[in-house]
Write an enzyme that holds these catalytic residues in place. Structure first.
Site, PDB file in Angstrom:
ATOM      1  N   TYR A 145       0.891  -1.134  -0.067  1.00  0.00           N
ATOM      2  CA  TYR A 145       0.011   0.035   0.065  1.00  0.00           C
ATOM      3  C   TYR A 145       0.908   1.221   0.130  1.00  0.00           C
ATOM      4  CZ  TYR A 145      -3.581   3.429   1.635  1.00  0.00           C
ATOM      5  OH  TYR A 145      -4.638   4.169   1.718  1.00  0.00           O
ATOM      6  N   PHE A 191     -13.910  -1.039  16.768  1.00  0.00           N
ATOM      7  CA  PHE A 191     -14.284  -0.791  18.076  1.00  0.00           C
ATOM      8  C   PHE A 191     -15.837  -0.520  18.396  1.00  0.00           C
ATOM      9  CE2 PHE A 191      -9.907   1.283  18.684  1.00  0.00           C
ATOM     10  CZ  PHE A 191      -9.434   0.112  18.921  1.00  0.00           C
ATOM     11  N   ASP A 206      -0.303  -2.237  22.963  1.00  0.00           N
ATOM     12  CA  ASP A 206      -0.621  -2.087  24.295  1.00  0.00           C
ATOM     13  C   ASP A 206      -1.682  -0.813  24.433  1.00  0.00           C
ATOM     14  OD1 ASP A 206       1.030   0.233  23.832  1.00  0.00           O
ATOM     15  OD2 ASP A 206       2.516  -0.180  25.426  1.00  0.00           O
ATOM     16  N   GLY A 207      -1.884  -0.286  22.950  1.00  0.00           N
ATOM     17  CA  GLY A 207      -2.809   0.709  22.959  1.00  0.00           C
ATOM     18  C   GLY A 207      -2.240   2.219  23.069  1.00  0.00           C
ATOM     19  N   ARG A 275       1.280   9.096  14.820  1.00  0.00           N
ATOM     20  CA  ARG A 275       0.688   9.756  13.589  1.00  0.00           C
ATOM     21  C   ARG A 275      -0.178  10.800  13.859  1.00  0.00           C
ATOM     22  NH1 ARG A 275      -0.688   6.718   9.403  1.00  0.00           N
ATOM     23  NH2 ARG A 275       1.508   6.192   9.303  1.00  0.00           N
TER      24      ARG A 275
HETATM   25  P1  NAD Z   1     -12.831   2.239   0.306  1.00  0.00           P
HETATM   26  O1  NAD Z   1     -12.104   0.689   0.177  1.00  0.00           O
HETATM   27  O2  NAD Z   1     -14.158   2.273   0.862  1.00  0.00           O
HETATM   28  O3  NAD Z   1     -12.931   2.830  -1.137  1.00  0.00           O
HETATM   29  C1  NAD Z   1     -12.019   2.536  -2.317  1.00  0.00           C
HETATM   30  C2  NAD Z   1     -12.963   2.251  -3.593  1.00  0.00           C
HETATM   31  O4  NAD Z   1     -12.041   2.006  -4.649  1.00  0.00           O
HETATM   32  C3  NAD Z   1     -13.846   1.250  -3.515  1.00  0.00           C
HETATM   33  O5  NAD Z   1     -15.171   1.430  -3.764  1.00  0.00           O
HETATM   34  C4  NAD Z   1     -13.313  -0.009  -4.511  1.00  0.00           C
HETATM   35  O6  NAD Z   1     -14.237  -0.944  -4.998  1.00  0.00           O
HETATM   36  C5  NAD Z   1     -12.716   0.834  -5.581  1.00  0.00           C
HETATM   37  N1  NAD Z   1     -11.639   0.541  -6.304  1.00  0.00           N
HETATM   38  C6  NAD Z   1     -10.537  -0.298  -5.879  1.00  0.00           C
HETATM   39  N2  NAD Z   1      -9.851  -0.762  -6.756  1.00  0.00           N
HETATM   40  C7  NAD Z   1     -10.432  -0.562  -7.812  1.00  0.00           C
HETATM   41  C8  NAD Z   1     -10.142  -0.575  -9.275  1.00  0.00           C
HETATM   42  N3  NAD Z   1      -8.776  -1.189  -9.833  1.00  0.00           N
HETATM   43  N4  NAD Z   1     -10.903  -0.047 -10.272  1.00  0.00           N
HETATM   44  C9  NAD Z   1     -12.077   0.681  -9.541  1.00  0.00           C
HETATM   45  N5  NAD Z   1     -12.416   0.951  -8.488  1.00  0.00           N
HETATM   46  C10 NAD Z   1     -11.432   0.372  -7.861  1.00  0.00           C
HETATM   47  O7  NAD Z   1     -11.456   3.042   0.979  1.00  0.00           O
HETATM   48  P2  NAD Z   1     -11.670   4.423   1.251  1.00  0.00           P
HETATM   49  O8  NAD Z   1     -11.458   4.511   2.822  1.00  0.00           O
HETATM   50  O9  NAD Z   1     -12.931   5.284   0.816  1.00  0.00           O
HETATM   51  O10 NAD Z   1     -10.423   5.123   0.723  1.00  0.00           O
HETATM   52  C11 NAD Z   1     -10.398   5.937  -0.341  1.00  0.00           C
HETATM   53  C12 NAD Z   1      -9.247   6.379  -0.936  1.00  0.00           C
HETATM   54  O11 NAD Z   1      -8.629   7.255   0.051  1.00  0.00           O
HETATM   55  C13 NAD Z   1      -8.249   5.210  -1.335  1.00  0.00           C
HETATM   56  O12 NAD Z   1      -7.384   5.653  -2.389  1.00  0.00           O
HETATM   57  C14 NAD Z   1      -7.274   5.476   0.015  1.00  0.00           C
HETATM   58  O13 NAD Z   1      -5.952   4.766   0.026  1.00  0.00           O
HETATM   59  C15 NAD Z   1      -7.398   6.926   0.635  1.00  0.00           C
HETATM   60  N6  NAD Z   1      -7.380   7.040   1.992  1.00  0.00           N
HETATM   61  C16 NAD Z   1      -8.105   6.731   2.827  1.00  0.00           C
HETATM   62  C17 NAD Z   1      -7.930   6.877   4.032  1.00  0.00           C
HETATM   63  C18 NAD Z   1      -8.987   6.554   5.148  1.00  0.00           C
HETATM   64  O14 NAD Z   1      -8.631   6.847   6.319  1.00  0.00           O
HETATM   65  N7  NAD Z   1     -10.042   6.237   4.776  1.00  0.00           N
HETATM   66  C19 NAD Z   1      -6.606   7.161   4.550  1.00  0.00           C
HETATM   67  C20 NAD Z   1      -5.737   7.817   3.510  1.00  0.00           C
HETATM   68  C21 NAD Z   1      -5.840   7.379   2.474  1.00  0.00           C
END
Ligand code: NAD
Length: 311
Positions: A145, A191, A206-207, A275
């Site tokens: 990732y 949670f 340990d949280g 973080r």
């Molecule tokens: P999520 O899994 O709910 O959403 C990701 C979406 O991308 C899903 O609907 C999935 O089906 C789609 N997807 C994955 N691979 C695909 C592909 N090859 N073609 C088309 N669609 C595809 O995750 P999220 O939490 O909504 O995260 C969305 C974005 O934000 C991601 O890029 C993630 O890395 C980034 N992000 C999220 C967080 C967080 O805290 N949620 C933090 C940092 C970064």
């Protein structure tokens, strides 16, 4: 009417982005292959100016007509998802980003990519500023990732420098809110579902490790400010209110009125110990800062999970 393409639109953040853009008068095209997303997240958008295309964005993306902005949100995002889906995660970060940038280039559209605080890895600098290059183990299990996102950032900057794409990079820190999946393994849904069922609440380590949680509507506001800004530099968007994982678990137990007890399990490999975003850049460049308090955000999220978990 400006038209925006969102990849990953059926996911947690993508669906909130789509909804807010529609509320602001945009026409939205959502693309998703439903790998970790769910059409239930976008079902309420069916009668609005929203078109859904089921498509894997690692393949060529064809869109008829003009596009003003491409928001590339597709990617497995929770540790459970990307550890189960290491190759699709690398492919969507590399090939998917390439295809989404290609669309932006062809349509002369702005481009925004969802990057992550994970590009900082297990950080040796705290809080994390955008100038920090990170501490990532490329061959560890989480590397799929972290490195996919680091590659995606490099590809984005190459398209900006070489092809002149007006590209923006948002480094998202932990975000929470309705439409997260109950079983996606992230701490807030885990949670909440355990607390609502009065089961043991599982803490890894340990949280004492810390996270900073941003409510999803604050995040979306920051992303859209970045989209409309002139900057092409990466910008952290997150809530600098830092808490230990144990504090989050205890707060959720209290707010759900649960009788759950905490139990402890070993910490996963390469789990970041701290973080917290430095959001000076978001404040000065975008005039952005989070507005939703932890109590308010958790209240809204608990309401959603109560229906999901207890019916
Ligand atoms: P999520 O899994 O709910 O959403 C990701 C979406 O991308 C899903 O609907 C999935 O089906 C789609 N997807 C994955 N691979 C695909 C592909 N090859 N073609 C088309 N669609 C595809 O995750 P999220 O939490 O909504 O995260 C969305 C974005 O934000 C991601 O890029 C993630 O890395 C980034 N992000 C999220 C967080 C967080 O805290 N949620 C933090 C940092 C970064």
């Amino acid at each position: 009417m400006p038209r925006v393409v969102i990849t990953g639109a059926a996911g947690f953040i993508g669906s909130h982005l789509a909804e807010t853009l529609l509320d602001r008068g945009y026409s939205v095209v959502g693309i998703d292959n439903l790998l970790t997303g769910d059409t239930a997240n976008i079902a309420h958008l069916a009668n609005r100016d929203f078109m859904f295309i089921k498509h894997d964005v690692t393949n060529y993306i064809y869109i008829d007509g003009p596009v003003d902005a491409v928001l590339h949100w597709a990617s497995p995002a929770s540790p459970i998802d990307y550890l189960e889906l290491p190759i699709p995660t690398l492919k969507v970060g590399a090939l998917g980003t390439h295809k989404a940038l290609g669309l932006a280039k062809e349509k002369k559209a702005r481009f925004v990519i969802a990057s992550t605080s994970e590009v900082y890895g297990d950080p040796l600098e705290h809080p994390q500023k955008e100038t920090y290059w990170g501490n990532v183990n490329p061959v560890g299990p989480r590397g799929v990732y972290d490195e996919a996102k680091r590659f995606a950032e490099a590809m984005t900057m190459a398209y900006h420098r070489y092809h002149g794409v007006d590209a923006k990079i948002v480094r998202i820190f932990n975000t929470y809110g309705p439409r997260m999946r109950v079983n996606d393994g992230r701490s807030v849904p885990a949670f909440m579902s355990q607390a609502l069922r009065n089961e043991h609440v599982t803490i890894f380590g340990d949280g004492s490790q810390t996270r900073s949680f941003c409510y999803v509507t604050d995040l979306v506001d920051g992303i859209l400010r970045l989209m409309d800004s002139a900057t092409n530099e990466p910008v952290n968007i997150g809530n600098p209110h830092e808490l230990t994982i144990k504090q989050i678990a205890e707060t959720i137990i209290r707010m759900t009125g649960s009788t759950s007890q905490l139990v402890y399990r070993p910490l996963p490999e390469d789990d970041p110990k701290v973080r917290r975003p430095d959001i000076t850049k978001a404040r000065t460049l975008l005039g952005w800062e989070p507005k939703v308090s932890l109590e308010d955000g958790l209240t809204r999220t608990i309401e959603y999970f109560r229906k999901k978990v207890l019916g």
